[in-house]
Design a protein around this motif. Sequence first.
Motif, PDB file in Angstrom:
ATOM      1  N   VAL A 101      -4.901  11.930 -77.884  1.00 29.97           N
ATOM      2  CA  VAL A 101      -3.889  11.659 -78.911  1.00 29.97           C
ATOM      3  C   VAL A 101      -3.727  12.860 -79.828  1.00 29.97           C
ATOM      4  N   ALA A 104      -1.606  15.505 -78.167  1.00 26.34           N
ATOM      5  CA  ALA A 104      -0.193  15.134 -78.144  1.00 26.34           C
ATOM      6  C   ALA A 104       0.440  15.300 -79.517  1.00 26.34           C
ATOM      7  N   ARG A 105      -0.261  14.899 -80.555  1.00 24.15           N
ATOM      8  CA  ARG A 105       0.271  15.042 -81.910  1.00 24.15           C
ATOM      9  C   ARG A 105       0.483  16.507 -82.283  1.00 24.15           C
ATOM     10  N   GLY A 107       1.337  18.806 -80.222  1.00 29.52           N
ATOM     11  CA  GLY A 107       2.311  19.419 -79.343  1.00 29.52           C
ATOM     12  C   GLY A 107       1.701  20.223 -78.215  1.00 29.52           C
ATOM     13  N   GLN A 110       2.647  17.195 -73.560  1.00 30.21           N
ATOM     14  CA  GLN A 110       3.923  16.507 -73.722  1.00 30.21           C
ATOM     15  C   GLN A 110       3.801  14.988 -73.652  1.00 30.21           C
ATOM     16  N   GLY A 111       2.613  14.492 -73.407  1.00 33.57           N
ATOM     17  CA  GLY A 111       2.403  13.051 -73.387  1.00 33.57           C
ATOM     18  C   GLY A 111       0.971  12.714 -73.039  1.00 33.57           C
ATOM     19  N   THR A 136      -3.628   4.326 -81.351  1.00 27.46           N
ATOM     20  CA  THR A 136      -2.699   5.442 -81.232  1.00 27.46           C
ATOM     21  C   THR A 136      -1.652   5.398 -82.334  1.00 27.46           C
ATOM     22  N   CYS A 140      -0.992   8.189 -85.336  1.00 23.53           N
ATOM     23  CA  CYS A 140       0.341   8.802 -85.464  1.00 23.53           C
ATOM     24  C   CYS A 140       1.011   8.450 -86.785  1.00 23.53           C
ATOM     25  N   ILE A 288       4.954  10.370 -80.186  1.00 23.44           N
ATOM     26  CA  ILE A 288       4.460  10.961 -78.946  1.00 23.44           C
ATOM     27  C   ILE A 288       4.735  10.015 -77.779  1.00 23.44           C
ATOM     28  N   ARG A 290       3.268   7.878 -74.895  1.00 25.55           N
ATOM     29  CA  ARG A 290       1.994   7.288 -74.498  1.00 25.55           C
ATOM     30  C   ARG A 290       2.229   6.183 -73.485  1.00 25.55           C
ATOM     31  N   TRP A 323       9.421  11.824 -71.495  1.00 24.66           N
ATOM     32  CA  TRP A 323       9.492  13.155 -72.101  1.00 24.66           C
ATOM     33  C   TRP A 323      10.830  13.820 -71.781  1.00 24.66           C
TER      34      TRP A 323
END
Length: 331
Positions: A101, A104-105, A107, A110-111, A136, A140, A288, A290, A323
């Motif tokens: 996680v 992804a946060r 960057g 991409q997932g 998650t 976020c 993101i 997920r 994505w």
Amino acid sequence: MTAIFAVSLGDPAGIGPEIIAKSWDQRDTARLPPFFAIGDPDALSAIWTGPIGLIEEPGEAARLFPDRLPVLRISEGSTIWPGRPDPEGARSALHSLEMAVGLARSGSVQGVITGPISKVLLQQVGFTHPGQTEFTAERCGVSRNNIAMLLAGPSLKVVPITGHIPLTQVARTLSTELIVNRAHAAAKGMTRNFGIANPRIAIAGLNPHAGEDGTLGHEEQDIIAPAIEQLLADGLDVSGPLAADSMFHDAARRKYDVALCQYHDQALIPLKALHFECGVNMTLGLPIVRTSPDHGTAFNIAGQDIADPSSMIAAIQMAETAWSHRQNYDG
């Protein structure tokens, strides 16, 4: 831009390592994007003899992916016994989830595709969330009321309005506001992740025959109908409340893009009846991407080389689809 996806290993004693390894084995036939596993590589070596390439950061994964399964190591030293879970394995699963996680946060990927975990064992090591979805969302910075759990297969997408709660609590948990929030998350999710410009949303009733004008319950009249009125006023294409026993056959499913169901089993039973092997869990409303295979750890078959990777493969494919569509929606 080459999309790279992080796959958290899940509980190392479950089937997560096996279905991740088998997904990599089928990377070409399934046309999977580059991905890497996060966790203890010994959990993979315990059930698989394929090539593993350790990486230090996500950018290395694309180069290694054609020839070996990239793995970002986060733990080592504990003995891995497939089918024999313990708190150390749960702790490893939690660290894997946290890392995925976080990447992804930031960057860096991409997932995220999350492997199956044991909630009971995670709670023993301090996990305080109902599941990976809520964890998650919190990481976020998104309220639980503003996300939606989407369960998806090739011919059906469903969103349970209430989640993992006893059936006796469903009616008092439901509210017009909750239904409206879930519907907006679902509508935005259909457009953002699947490119459906004006999604059609079907909303199930709670009671048999959708309450039959109040003779079988009043939730449809008091809670669900006002939510539908509000959603129509907001410009959404919604229908309902519909009798749940007649909204999932072939002809009915062609009339909507996603179905909102009032409780867990009302959503999960038709989804798993139709797409047990390849169902995917996606969290809508997050910044993101997920996804997750729609099944558990299956400790009883771990290490026997019989786990079906279809749901993990579908989860990776859906993450790439989401994505890709987000490039147009968010860009």
